[in-house]
Design a protein around this motif. Structure first.
Motif, short mmCIF file in Angstrom:
data_model
loop_
_atom_site.label_atom_id
_atom_site.label_comp_id
_atom_site.label_asym_id
_atom_site.label_seq_id
_atom_site.Cartn_x
_atom_site.Cartn_y
_atom_site.Cartn_z
N LEU A 2 22.66 43.54 63.96
CA LEU A 2 22.16 44.04 65.23
C LEU A 2 21.08 45.08 64.96
N PRO A 3 20.07 45.15 65.80
CA PRO A 3 18.99 46.13 65.57
C PRO A 3 19.54 47.56 65.47
N GLY A 4 19.26 48.21 64.35
CA GLY A 4 19.65 49.60 64.16
C GLY A 4 21.10 49.81 63.77
N LEU A 5 21.90 48.75 63.73
CA LEU A 5 23.33 48.91 63.45
C LEU A 5 23.79 48.17 62.21
N LEU A 22 22.99 41.90 74.61
CA LEU A 22 22.66 42.65 73.41
C LEU A 22 23.13 44.09 73.53
N GLU A 23 22.89 44.71 74.69
CA GLU A 23 23.30 46.10 74.89
C GLU A 23 24.82 46.23 74.83
N ALA A 24 25.54 45.31 75.48
CA ALA A 24 27.00 45.38 75.47
C ALA A 24 27.56 45.16 74.07
N THR A 25 26.98 44.21 73.35
CA THR A 25 27.41 43.94 71.98
C THR A 25 27.14 45.13 71.08
N SER A 26 25.99 45.74 71.26
CA SER A 26 25.63 46.91 70.44
C SER A 26 26.54 48.09 70.73
N ARG A 27 26.92 48.28 71.99
CA ARG A 27 27.83 49.38 72.32
C ARG A 27 29.17 49.20 71.61
N ALA A 78 30.47 51.14 63.63
CA ALA A 78 29.42 50.89 62.62
C ALA A 78 29.43 52.00 61.59
N PRO A 79 29.51 51.67 60.29
CA PRO A 79 29.50 52.71 59.26
C PRO A 79 28.10 53.30 59.12
N PRO A 80 28.00 54.48 58.55
CA PRO A 80 26.67 55.04 58.28
C PRO A 80 25.88 54.10 57.39
#
Length: 545
Positions: free
Chosen positions: A93-96, A518-523, A529-531
């Motif tokens: 995922l973008p950013g994650l 995408l927003e719901a999945t990313s939340r 999500a680990p560092p």
């Protein structure tokens, strides 16, 4: 076909629930091929000999609009958890982050964890490609084929998560055969020690994934079969699909400018002048190129043929045990056929017999397009060619339909809820004190009995920048860094008539839905999500072996 009155569906569900509550719960065999094209099976229009799978289809169901995730590891994660791979860190995922090295959350359990408390023994044979150890995923026994670069050795594989010591002489070893040898061994032990308990067996073939490795006698049956090329092969397969009333679409056009998803110029040099990385018209190829390409397709066909032969042995074992009629068998592929061209692992010896251990060949975009008939694109893309899979379902004791088609759109996320529904299991709402989030899949049980549509709010894809959403018969899709395309899949699963400008409002509506998902999945993923650069292993309890 119109949906039947709701009371008919209720009756069907009651009947299935009654069967699940009976003394004999159904056994489940879930078979997954690797890089198999939509039309590679005879029962989906192909010319490859697949009599065992064809008989399962003739005695059961073929789903015509079943989807995967376009790639191996996201499909496996989604298949055994019921979540989109991005929700459980198994695709990026973008950013994650996330992807092939991603680690599932504690609550993202695999199917065996839900089956085991209800008496099931759980077995795995073949490819894994899911994070964590196999036995920690709830399986009682496993053959984990981690060596996916050489079909002729057991080196690198594990039994019950312990590395194996390959035999000193591996003459006669072939991974596809070894997969079913292990599966049969598990079933024989089950019959001997656990005959009073049902089983779930996940059989995950590596075939026909590259490298194209096959037994010489299997290759010989197809050696000259494809010399008239991919254009003719696509036409023949499409004609058979029309005779079967399998699809309502035109045949997609080849895309001569679209090659493999990753470019490895050194591989083309190693493979020699017979290799070509574009699906050009067959008549434009040199005689050397035609022979080289036809040989690669012959090896691919041999791998599919052998897989079917081994599935036949597995079926015979079920018959020997007397459990065949009450075993639900499902067969699918993890993604479409692959356009990739590369040379890795042990390299490629151009002087060695094609398909032998010393060679490293890939199908490539020409015959990959033919394997994915009638669709566009290949593995990794989320156009129909990348995400469409056969789904054969066979269960004599539980499904009365024989040889019927099912048109409902469905996805690998639906397998877990379907199997839990059949067995009569209510999925827990918590695991180790953590809330288990609601999953997006739907039970396909109503479609096991009648050709009804199992409603989804949407089906959603994202892989390496390729993205898509399907709502009803509308599909919005885009390759990485390319604009959205809009298709009406009622009569255009070939994705030939882009309606994005003509139906601009519909395109905008679907784009908004894609972004909302995408927003719901990313939340959800962001909660665990680990560092960056850090992996966190999921907790696991001691397990019965």
């Amino acid at each position: 076909m119109k949906n039947p009155p709701s009371f008919l569906i209720v009756c069907c569900l009651v009947a299935v629930a009654a069967g699940a509550n009976a003394a004999e719960k159904p056994n489940i065999v879930l078979i997954l091929a690797d890089d198999l094209g939509y039309s590679d099976l005879g029962c989906y229009g192909g010319e490859i000999a697949t009599p065992n799978l064809d008989r399962l289809a003739a005695g059961g169901l073929r789903f015509t609009q079943f989807y995967n995730t376009a790639r191996c590891w996201p499909t496996r994660g989604a298949l055994l958890t019921g979540y989109y791979a991005q929700q459980i860190h198994r695709d990026a995922l973008p950013g994650l982050g996330g992807g092939g090295g991603g680690v599932r959350q504690t609550w993202a359990r695999l199917l065996p964890d839900f089956l085991k408390p209800h008496g099931y023994r759980n077995y795995h044979s073949g490819k894994w490609h899911i994070d964590g150890k196999v036995l920690d995923g709830g399986f009682d026994h496993s053959l984990d084929m981690r060596n996916q670069g050489n079909f002729f050795t057991a080196k690198g594989n594990s039994l019950d998560d312990v590395p194996v010591a390959p035999a000193g002489d591996e003459a006669g070893y072939y991974a596809t055969i070894a997969t079913v040898d292990h599966a049969i061994g598990c079933l024989q032990q089950h019959a001997d020690k656990y005959a009073d308990r049902p089983f779930f067996h996940y059989v995950a073939f590596i075939a026909p994934h590259f490298p194209l490795h096959a037994l010489p006698e299997d290759i010989a049956r197809y050696r000259d079969k494809y010399l008239d090329g991919w254009d003719a092969m696509r036409e023949r397969r499409f004609a058979r699909q029309k005779e079967m009333n399998l699809l309502n679409t035109t045949l997609s056009e080849l895309e001569p400018d679209v090659g493999p998803p990753y470019h490895f110029p050194d591989a083309l040099e190693k493979l020699g002048p017979g290799e070509i990385n574009r699906p050009l018209p067959w008549k434009e190829l040199t005689a050397e190129q035609q022979r080289f390409q036809a040989t690669k397709m012959a090896i691919h066909a041999a791998m599919v043929d052998r897989m079917d032969q081994e599935i036949g042995r597995l079926i015979e074992q079920l018959r020997t045990m007397g459990v065949y009629d009450n075993t639900l068998i499902l067969f699918a592929s993890d993604n479409g056929a692959s356009a990739e061209i590369m040379v890795r692992h042990g390299g490629h010896d151009p002087q060695a017999a094609p398909g032998s251990a010393a060679t490293y060949l890939c199908l490539g975009p020409g015959f990959s397009s033919a394997s994915n008939t009638p669709f566009r694109r290949h593995k990794t893309w989320v156009h129909e060619g990348g995400i469409s899979t056969p789904l054969v379902v066979h269960w004599p004791a539980g499904i009365q339909a024989r040889g019927e088609l099912r048109q409902t759109p469905a996805h690998v996320i639906d397998i877990v809820p379907t199997l839990l529904d059949i067995v009569g299991i209510e999925k827990p709402t918590q695991w180790d004190g953590k809330t288990i989030p609601s999953a997006p899949g739907r039970s396909l049980v109503p479609a096991f009995h009648r050709d009804v549509t199992v409603e989804h709010d949407l089906l959603w894809w994202l892989h390496e920048g390729n993205r898509a959403i399907r709502v009803g018969d509308w599909k919005l899709v885009a390759a990485k860094d390319e604009p959205w395309e809009l298709y009406d899949l009622r009569d255009d699963r070939a994705e030939s008539h882009n309606l994005a400008q003509e139906r601009l409002e519909k395109a905008k509506e679907l784009e908004a839905l894609w972004n909302r998902q995408l927003e719901a999945t990313s939340r959800l993923a962001a909660e665990t999500a680990p560092p960056p650069g850090q992996k966190k292993a999921p907790k696991s309890k001691p397990r019965e072996r």
